[in-house]
Scaffold this motif. Structure first.
Motif, PDB file in Angstrom:
ATOM      1  N   LYS A  81       0.613  -1.180   0.068  1.00  0.00           N
ATOM      2  CA  LYS A  81      -0.233   0.326  -0.129  1.00  0.00           C
ATOM      3  C   LYS A  81       0.708   1.458  -0.473  1.00  0.00           C
ATOM      4  CE  LYS A  81      -4.173   2.115   2.136  1.00  0.00           C
ATOM      5  NZ  LYS A  81      -5.010   1.540   1.140  1.00  0.00           N
ATOM      6  N   ALA A  82       1.924   1.075   0.551  1.00  0.00           N
ATOM      7  CA  ALA A  82       3.151   2.543   0.866  1.00  0.00           C
ATOM      8  C   ALA A  82       3.784   2.816  -0.560  1.00  0.00           C
ATOM      9  CB  ALA A  82       3.609   2.183   2.075  1.00  0.00           C
ATOM     10  N   ASP A  83       3.798   1.487  -1.280  1.00  0.00           N
ATOM     11  CA  ASP A  83       4.471   1.527  -1.884  1.00  0.00           C
ATOM     12  C   ASP A  83       3.704   2.071  -3.359  1.00  0.00           C
ATOM     13  OD1 ASP A  83       7.653   0.430  -3.520  1.00  0.00           O
ATOM     14  OD2 ASP A  83       6.243   0.218  -4.747  1.00  0.00           O
ATOM     15  N   TRP A  84       2.103   1.688  -3.280  1.00  0.00           N
ATOM     16  CA  TRP A  84       2.017   2.490  -4.968  1.00  0.00           C
ATOM     17  C   TRP A  84       1.643   4.318  -4.237  1.00  0.00           C
ATOM     18  CZ3 TRP A  84      -0.122   1.376  -8.553  1.00  0.00           C
ATOM     19  CH2 TRP A  84      -1.834   2.130  -9.466  1.00  0.00           C
ATOM     20  N   HIS A  85       1.670   4.358  -2.649  1.00  0.00           N
ATOM     21  CA  HIS A  85       1.016   5.640  -3.714  1.00  0.00           C
ATOM     22  C   HIS A  85       2.495   6.729  -3.401  1.00  0.00           C
ATOM     23  CE1 HIS A  85      -2.835   5.894  -1.634  1.00  0.00           C
ATOM     24  NE2 HIS A  85      -2.877   4.799  -0.576  1.00  0.00           N
ATOM     25  N   ALA A  86       2.886   6.317  -3.277  1.00  0.00           N
ATOM     26  CA  ALA A  86       4.828   6.117  -3.546  1.00  0.00           C
ATOM     27  C   ALA A  86       4.987   6.499  -5.174  1.00  0.00           C
ATOM     28  CB  ALA A  86       6.006   5.286  -2.947  1.00  0.00           C
ATOM     29  N   CYS A  87       4.558   4.743  -5.335  1.00  0.00           N
ATOM     30  CA  CYS A  87       4.406   5.147  -7.303  1.00  0.00           C
ATOM     31  C   CYS A  87       3.811   6.817  -7.772  1.00  0.00           C
ATOM     32  CB  CYS A  87       4.159   4.081  -7.815  1.00  0.00           C
ATOM     33  SG  CYS A  87       5.389   2.697  -7.529  1.00  0.00           S
ATOM     34  N   LEU A  88       3.137   6.650  -7.230  1.00  0.00           N
ATOM     35  CA  LEU A  88       0.854   8.037  -7.607  1.00  0.00           C
ATOM     36  C   LEU A  88       2.518   8.620  -7.138  1.00  0.00           C
ATOM     37  CD1 LEU A  88      -2.267   6.555  -5.961  1.00  0.00           C
ATOM     38  CD2 LEU A  88      -1.341   6.491  -8.144  1.00  0.00           C
ATOM     39  N   ASP A  89       2.860   9.020  -6.221  1.00  0.00           N
ATOM     40  CA  ASP A  89       4.510  10.343  -6.547  1.00  0.00           C
ATOM     41  C   ASP A  89       4.686   9.949  -7.255  1.00  0.00           C
ATOM     42  OD1 ASP A  89       2.006  11.274  -4.362  1.00  0.00           O
ATOM     43  OD2 ASP A  89       3.131  10.203  -2.617  1.00  0.00           O
ATOM     44  N   ASN A  90       5.371   9.327  -7.700  1.00  0.00           N
ATOM     45  CA  ASN A  90       7.358   8.952  -7.869  1.00  0.00           C
ATOM     46  C   ASN A  90       6.876   9.955  -9.513  1.00  0.00           C
ATOM     47  OD1 ASN A  90       8.307   8.322  -5.491  1.00  0.00           O
ATOM     48  ND2 ASN A  90       7.911   6.340  -6.614  1.00  0.00           N
ATOM     49  N   ARG A  91       7.961  10.985  -9.798  1.00  0.00           N
ATOM     50  CA  ARG A  91       7.959  11.904 -10.785  1.00  0.00           C
ATOM     51  C   ARG A  91       7.949   9.660 -11.995  1.00  0.00           C
ATOM     52  NH1 ARG A  91      13.226  11.316 -13.309  1.00  0.00           N
ATOM     53  NH2 ARG A  91      15.360  10.863 -12.033  1.00  0.00           N
ATOM     54  N   VAL A  92       7.501  10.358 -12.954  1.00  0.00           N
ATOM     55  CA  VAL A  92       7.169   9.146 -14.528  1.00  0.00           C
ATOM     56  C   VAL A  92       8.682   8.063 -14.201  1.00  0.00           C
ATOM     57  CG1 VAL A  92       6.797   8.485 -16.325  1.00  0.00           C
ATOM     58  CG2 VAL A  92       5.941  10.177 -15.619  1.00  0.00           C
ATOM     59  N   GLY A  93       8.958   7.054 -14.021  1.00  0.00           N
ATOM     60  CA  GLY A  93       9.462   6.803 -14.654  1.00  0.00           C
ATOM     61  C   GLY A  93       9.546   4.983 -14.197  1.00  0.00           C
ATOM     62  N   PHE A  94      10.586   3.707 -13.935  1.00  0.00           N
ATOM     63  CA  PHE A  94       9.860   3.092 -13.160  1.00  0.00           C
ATOM     64  C   PHE A  94       9.371   1.942 -12.560  1.00  0.00           C
ATOM     65  CE2 PHE A  94      13.623   1.673 -16.138  1.00  0.00           C
ATOM     66  CZ  PHE A  94      13.193   1.270 -16.961  1.00  0.00           C
ATOM     67  N   LYS A  95       9.117   3.295 -11.221  1.00  0.00           N
ATOM     68  CA  LYS A  95       8.633   2.662  -9.942  1.00  0.00           C
ATOM     69  C   LYS A  95       7.720   4.072  -9.914  1.00  0.00           C
ATOM     70  CE  LYS A  95       8.683   0.570  -7.026  1.00  0.00           C
ATOM     71  NZ  LYS A  95       7.557  -0.183  -6.520  1.00  0.00           N
ATOM     72  N   GLY A  96       6.917   5.442 -10.947  1.00  0.00           N
ATOM     73  CA  GLY A  96       6.447   5.905 -10.760  1.00  0.00           C
ATOM     74  C   GLY A  96       5.731   7.119 -11.898  1.00  0.00           C
ATOM     75  N   PHE A  97       4.011   7.705 -11.321  1.00  0.00           N
ATOM     76  CA  PHE A  97       3.385   7.701 -12.053  1.00  0.00           C
ATOM     77  C   PHE A  97       3.237   9.444 -12.369  1.00  0.00           C
ATOM     78  CE2 PHE A  97       1.738   3.689 -11.125  1.00  0.00           C
ATOM     79  CZ  PHE A  97       2.266   2.911 -12.106  1.00  0.00           C
ATOM     80  N   ALA A  98       4.021   9.899 -11.396  1.00  0.00           N
ATOM     81  CA  ALA A  98       3.130  11.737 -11.199  1.00  0.00           C
ATOM     82  C   ALA A  98       2.518  11.781 -11.380  1.00  0.00           C
ATOM     83  CB  ALA A  98       4.591  12.080 -12.656  1.00  0.00           C
ATOM     84  N   ILE A  99       1.246  10.848 -10.432  1.00  0.00           N
ATOM     85  CA  ILE A  99      -0.146  12.229 -10.493  1.00  0.00           C
ATOM     86  C   ILE A  99      -0.072  12.438  -9.599  1.00  0.00           C
ATOM     87  CG2 ILE A  99      -1.966  10.708  -9.987  1.00  0.00           C
ATOM     88  CD1 ILE A  99      -1.435   9.199 -12.653  1.00  0.00           C
ATOM     89  N   PRO A 100      -1.029  14.323  -9.809  1.00  0.00           N
ATOM     90  CA  PRO A 100      -0.974  15.163  -8.287  1.00  0.00           C
ATOM     91  C   PRO A 100      -1.351  14.611  -7.686  1.00  0.00           C
ATOM     92  CG  PRO A 100      -1.519  16.151 -11.070  1.00  0.00           C
ATOM     93  CD  PRO A 100      -1.027  14.643 -10.846  1.00  0.00           C
TER      94      PRO A 100
END
Length: 904
Positions: free
Chosen positions: A394-413
Motif C-alpha cells: 500500500k505504501a509502495d503504491w502511494h509512493a508510485c503515484l507520487d514519484n515522477r514518471v519512471g519505473f516506480k512512478g506515475f506522477a499523479i498530482p
C-alpha cells in the motif's frame, strides 16, 4: 569449378567410450565417460559446464569441434574469466509459433535455393529434433464463459489459418520436426512435462539432453536438469542443420539455498526474491547454478519457476542439476521406469547426479539465500525485478503515484489521487479509482506448470466463495493453463467450479495475457480509464510486466503468484494493506480478511497429493499430437479453404465420419470375429503401417495403377499419408511381416479362414468386411513399439479390426488404438496365445457391457472362442476419457459430438 571437402577425422576421445551396463544385465548403450579422463579438474566443474564438456567430447571431429576446445572447457576455472569461445552442439531445438514461422520460411527457401543450384534440396532438413509448439497465437477475446476455450480457439484459427497451414506444411515437409498444435499448452510447460529427455539414447549413444529455443523462457527446462536457453532464429536454424553454435564459455554463479519456505509462502514469492538478488549481483551472460541443502526441499515445479525467469534476472541459465527430486518428477509426468533407470545410471556413471554429499564445486562467484527468509511479495508496477513485499504494498503504491514518471512512478498530482471515475457497466452503476484492477490473469509458463500455486489459487477461490465474496463483473478474469494436465487436476480436485464462480474460467492453453494477448477490456471500462486518465492495474502470474505489454490501458502491471492474483481480483484494487484492511464483505455482512482465504502449505500439499496423478500427464500427452478438430481440418498447402480433389492420390477425404450420427454408438463387443493376423513379440508401427516404398505387386500399387499413376510416380507410403485409400491398402503391407497363420512364410499376406485362401492382408480384410464379419489381431509383447505413427491405428480400423489382444502394448500406440475405436486387450500375466493353445483359426467373442457406465478402466473381460476355450483379458482403456472415446467410436467422433453439443 573444382570442389573440395574437409573431411572430419575420427573422434580422438573414442578411448573413453564405455558401455553403460543395466543393473539387471544387458546394456543401456555407449557413452563418453568423463571420469575415464582421470583429470582432477573435471570433478570440480559445475554440473552445467560438464554438459558443455560432454557435448564437445562427443562431437569432437577436429573440424567443427577440436580437442583444444575440449581442453578449454576442462580448464574452465582458468579460461572462463578470459572470454574464450567454444563451439556447442545442442541435442535439440525448440520453437514456438511466432519464431517458428520465419524459421520454417527460411528452411523452405533454403531448399528452393539448393534446388536451383542443382544441389540436393533434401539436405535442408533438421538434423537434430525440432519441436514446435503453437502457443503464442491465442488471445483472451472471450473470458468469464464456459465456452471461452472453444470460442477463443475459433477466433485464433480465423486469424491464423494461413500461418497454421504453413506450419502444418512445415511439419509434414521437414523430417525431424514436431508441430504441437494450438490448444495443447505453453511451449515451456510441454517441454518440461513431455519433450524434455534429460538423457538421450540415440542409436545406442547416451548423452545429456540440451536444447536451444527461439523463446527466452526456454530456460524453464533448466529446472529439470536439462541445459537450455533462448537464442535467435538464425542460430536455431544453424543448430537444426547440425552446425555448432559459437558461444563464450560462461562464468557460473553458485547460488546456495538453505532451509525451507515458511507456511503460506509460494514459489512465485521465491522467484521474485531470487530475481531481485541476481539482478543486483549481475549475472548477464553467465550461468547460475543452484546447490545446497535447501534444494532437497524444493519441488521440481518450484525449481522450474525459478529457472523460467532467467531472462528476468539476466542469466543465460538458472540451472538445477538432476537429483532424486528430478527423478520423482519424471515418474509423476509419466516417463517410463526404464527411461528413468537409464537417466539415473548414466548421470551417476558420469558424475552428473547430485547426492548432497559430494565435494563442493568451484564457482565464479557465490550467493546464498535462507528460504525461511522469503516473504510474500509481488513485483511491479513496470519491471519484473522491482519486488515489493506484500506488507509494504500500500505504501509502495502511494509512493508510485507520487514519484515522477519512471519505473516506480506515475506522477499523479496529489489532488487527483483520490479521483473517482463513475461509469455504467451493462446498466450497473460502477466506479474506478487509481490502482483498481481491471485485468486479473492466471497465465504464463512461469506459474501455470506449478500445481502448488495453481491448486493454491483454487483453494483461495473456494474459501472466498464459501464466505460469499465475489469479483466485480468489470474485472477481466482469466485462467490460461500451460497444459491440459492442469485442467485435469483442477477438475479432479473439484476446485475448478470455485474458480469459475469467481470468473476464472479456462480461456485457452497458451501464453495469453503474459505476452499481451489479453484481448479487449469492456468498452465502458476502457472509456472510463481513458477519459479520466486513470492508472488502472493488471495483476498477472506472468514473468514480464513492462509498460504497454499486458494491455495499452493498464499502466500499473504487477506480477504475482496465482493465489495472489485471485486475492487481488477479489479486493478489486492494488491499493490495499492485506494485513489491516478487509478484502471485502461476506454474505453475512462480516468483513473478510486476506488471512481468512489464504490456505496453509499443508492444505495445498494435501490437495496436490490427491489430485496430481501420473495418469493425467500420460493421458494429456498421449493425445497431444492428435490435435484438435480445427487443426485437423486445416488443409495445406493449396487454398486456405481446402476443397477435396477426388482425383488426388495424395489427399483424399477419409470415411471416418461417413455414418456418424449425433448419438454415440456406445460400447461394442466383438462377436464371432475371425483372426486377421497372429503375431509374435515386438511388432512395430512400421510393420503395421510402413512408410517406405510401395511394392509393385501390392494392393496400394494396384490402386495407383487404376488411378493412372505411373509406377515411377508411386512414391512412398510416407508421402501418401494424406490418402486413406492408399494407407488402408498399405496397412500390414510390410514385406518383413511374420504372421503365424502363414506357417513360417514371411510377407504381407494372410489366410482367409473360411476359404483357406492366401491373399494380401488388405484383400482378406475386405472380404471379411463385405461379409459383415468382425476381425481381431493376436500379438505378443510390445505391440506397436516404434514411432507413434497414427496410421498404425487408423489403418487397422479401416480394415475392420475391432480388437487387438496382446501381451503388452507400446503406450502411445495403445492410446492411438483407443482413439480409433479399437479395443486393446492384454493377456493375463504369464499367458499368451501359445500357452493358451490358440492357433488363430478360432472365432473370438469379446463380451463387453452394453452401457459405458458399466465399463471401468482396466477391468477384466472374458474372451470366448468357438473351439470351447475361453480366457480372461484386461481391457486397456486406462482412463475415463479413453472410455468416452470408445463410447463414441473414436476420439474424432467424440470431439465432433462434444462440439455440437456445446454449441446447442
Amino acid at each position: 569449378m573444382g570442389t573440395f571437402i574437409i573431411s572430419a577425422s575420427e573422434n580422438p576421445f573414442n578411448t573413453i567410450l564405455k558401455t553403460l551396463e543395466r543393473p539387471d544385465g544387458g546394456e543401456f548403450g555407449k557413452y563418453y565417460c568423463l571420469p575415464a579422463l582421470n583429470d582432477p579438474r573435471i570433478d570440480k566443474l559445475p554440473y552445467s559446464i560438464k554438459i558443455l564438456l560432454e557435448s564437445a567430447i562427443r562431437n569432437c571431429d577436429e573440424f567443427q569441434v577440436k580437442s583444444k576446445d575440449v581442453e578449454k572447457i576442462i580448464d574452465w576455472e582458468n579460461t572462463s574469466p578470459k572470454q574464450v569461445e567454444i563451439p556447442f552442439k545442442p541435442a535439440r531445438v525448440l520453437l514456438q509459433d511466432f519464431t517458428g514461422v520465419p524459421a520454417v520460411v527460411d528452411l523452405a527457401c533454403m531448399r528452393d535455393a539448393m534446388n536451383k543450384l542443382g544441389g540436393d534440396s533434401n539436405q535442408i532438413n533438421p538434423l537434430v529434433p525440432v519441436d514446435l509448439v503453437i502457443d503464442h497465437s491465442v488471445q483472451v477475446d472471450v473470458a468469464r464463459s464456459e465456452n471461452a476455450v472453444q470460442a477463443n480457439m475459433e477466433l485464433e484459427f480465423q486469424r491464423n489459418k494461413e500461418r497454421f497451414a504453413f506450419l502444418k506444411w512445415g511439419s509434414k515437409g521437414f523430417d525431424n520436426m514436431l508441430v504441437v498444435p494450438p490448444g495443447s499448452g505453453i511451449v515451456h510447460q510441454v517441454n518440461l512435462e513431455y519433450l524434455g529427455r534429460v538423457v538421450f539414447n540415440t542409436n545406442g549413444m547416451l548423452y545429456p539432453d540440451s536444447v536451444v529455443g527461439t523463446d527466452s523462457h526456454t530456460t524453464m527446462i533448466d529446472g529439470l536438469g536439462v541445459a537450455g536457453w533462448g537464442v535467435g532464429g538464425i542460430e536455431a536454424e544453424a543448430a537444426m542443420l547440425g552446425q555448432p553454435m559459437s558461444m563464450v564459455l560462461p562464468g557460473v554463479v553458485g547460488f546456495k539455498l538453505l532451509g525451507k519456505l515458511r507456511d503460506g509462502v509460494t514459489a512465485t514469492d521465491l522467484v521474485l526474491t531470487v530475481t531481485q538478488m541476481l539482478r543486483k549481483h549481475g549475472v548477464v551472460g553467465k550461468f547460475v547454478e543452484f546447490y545446497g541443502e535447501g534444494m532437497r526441499e524444493l519441488s521440481l515445479a518450484d525449481r522450474a519457476t525459478i529457472a523460467n525467469m532467467s531472462p528476468e534476472y539476466g542469466a543465460t541459465m538458472g540451472f538445477f542439476p538432476v537429483d532424486h527430486v528430478t527423478l520423482q518428477y519424471l515418474q509423476l509426468t509419466g516417463r517410463t521406469n526404464e527411461t528413468i533407470a537409464m537417466i539415473e545410471s548414466y548421470l551417476r556413471a558420469n558424475k552428473m547426479f547430485v547426492d548432497y554429499n559430494e565435494i563442493e564445486k568451484v564457482y565464479s562467484s557465490y550467493l546464498e539465500l535462507k528460504l525461511e527468509e522469503v516473504e510474500p511479495c509481488i513485483s511491479g508496477p513496470k519491471r519484473p525485478h522491482d519486488r515489493v513485499p506484500l506488507k509494504e504494498m500500500k505504501a509502495d503504491w502511494h509512493a508510485c503515484l507520487d514519484n515522477r514518471v519512471g519505473f516506480k512512478g506515475f506522477a499523479i498530482p496529489k489532488e487527483s489521487q483520490s479521483k473517482i471515475a463513475k461509469f455504467s457497466f451493462h446498466g450497473t452503476p460502477a466506479e474506478l479509482r487509481h490502482g483498481d484492477v481491471v485485468i486479473a490473469a492466471i497465465t504464463s509458463c512461469t506459474n501455470t506448470s506449478n500445481p502448488n500455486v495453481m491448486l493454491g489459487a483454487a483453494l483461495v477461490a473456494k474459501k472466498a466463495c464459501e464466505l460469499g465474496l465475489e469479483v466485480k463483473p468489470w474485472i477481466k478474469t482469466s485462467l490460461a493453463p500451460g497444459s491440459g494436465v492442469v485442467t485435469k487436476y483442477l477438475q479432479k480436485s473439484g476446485l475448478q467450479k470455485y474458480l469459475n464462480q469467481l470468473g476464472f474460467h479456462i480461456v485457452g492453453y497458451g501464453c495469453t495475457t503474459c505476452i499481451g494477448n489479453s484481448g479487449d477490456i469492456d468498452e465502458s471500462v476502457a472509456s472510463a480509464i481513458s477519459e479520466n486518465d486513470m492508472v488502472a492495474a493488471a495483476v498477472l502470474s506472468g514473468n514480464r510486466n513492462f509498460e504497454g505489454r499486458v494491455h495499452p490501458l493498464t499502466r500499473a502491471n504487477y506480477l504475482a503468484s496465482p493465489p495472489l492474483v485471485v486475492a487481488y481480483a477479489l479486493a478489486g484494487t492494488v491499493d490495499i494493506d492485506f494485513e489491516r484492511e478487509p478484502i471485502g464483505t461476506g454474505k453475512d455482512g462480516k468483513k473478510i480478511f486476506f488471512r481468512d482465504i489464504w490456505p496453509s502449505s499443508e492444505e495445498v500439499a494435501n490437495v496436490v497429493q490427491s489430485s496430481v496423478l501420473p495418469d493425467m500427464f500420460k493421458a494429456t500427452y498421449e493425445a497431444i499430437t492428435k490435435g484438435n478438430p480445427m487443426w485437423n481440418q486445416l488443409s495445406v498447402p493449396s487454398s486456405t479453404l481446402y476443397s477435396w480433389d477426388p482425383t488426388s492420390t495424395y489427399i483424399h477425404e477419409p470415411p471416418y465420419f461417413k455414418d456418424i450420427t449425433m448419438s454415440p454408438p456406445g460400447p461394442h463387443g466383438v462377436k464371432d470375429a475371425y483372426c486377421l493376423l497372429n503375431f509374435g513379440d515386438s511388432i512395430t508401427t512400421d510393420h503395421i503401417s510402413p512408410a517406405g516404398s510401395i511394392h509393385k505387386d501390392s494392393p496400394a500399387a494396384k490402386y495407383l495403377l487404376e488411378h493412372r499413376v505411373d509406377r515411377r510416380d508411386f512414391n512412398s507410403y510416407g508421402s501418401r499419408r494424406g490418402n486413406d485409400e492408399i494407407m488402408a491398402r498399405g496397412t500390414f503391407a510390410n514385406i518383413r511381416l511374420v504372421n503365424k497363420l502363414l506357417k513360417g512364410e514371411v510377407g504381407p499376406k494372410t489366410i482367409h479362414i473360411p476359404s483357406g485362401e492366401k491373399l494380401s492382408v488388405y484383400d482378406v480384410a475386405m472380404r471379411y468386411k463385405t461379409a459383415g464379419q468382425d476381425t481381431i489381431i493376436l500379438a505378443g509383447a510390445e505391440y506397436g513399439s516404434g514411432s507413434s505413427r497414427d496410421w498404425a491405428a487408423k489403418g487397422p480400423m479401416l480394415l475392420g479390426v475391432k480388437a487387438v489382444i496382446a501381451k503388452s502394448f507400446e503406450r502411445i500406440h495403445r492410446s492411438n488404438l483407443v482413439g480409433m475405436g479399437i479395443i486393446p486387450l492384454c493377456f493375463k500375466s504369464g499367458e499368451d496365445a501359445e500357452t493358451l493353445g490358440l492357433t488363430g483359426q478360432e472365432r473370438y467373442t469379446i463380451d463387453l457391457p452394453s452401457s459405458v457406465n458399466e465399463l471401468k478402466p482396466g477391468q477384466d473381460v472374458t474372451v470366448a472362442t468357438d473351439s470351447g476355450k475361453s480366457f480372461t483379458c484386461t481391457v486397456r482403456f486406462d482412463t475415463e476419457v479413453e472410455l468416452a472415446y470408445f463410447n463414441h467410436g473414436g476420439i474424432l467422433q467424440y470431439v465432433i459430438r462434444n462440439l455440437i453439443c456445446s454449441k446447442q
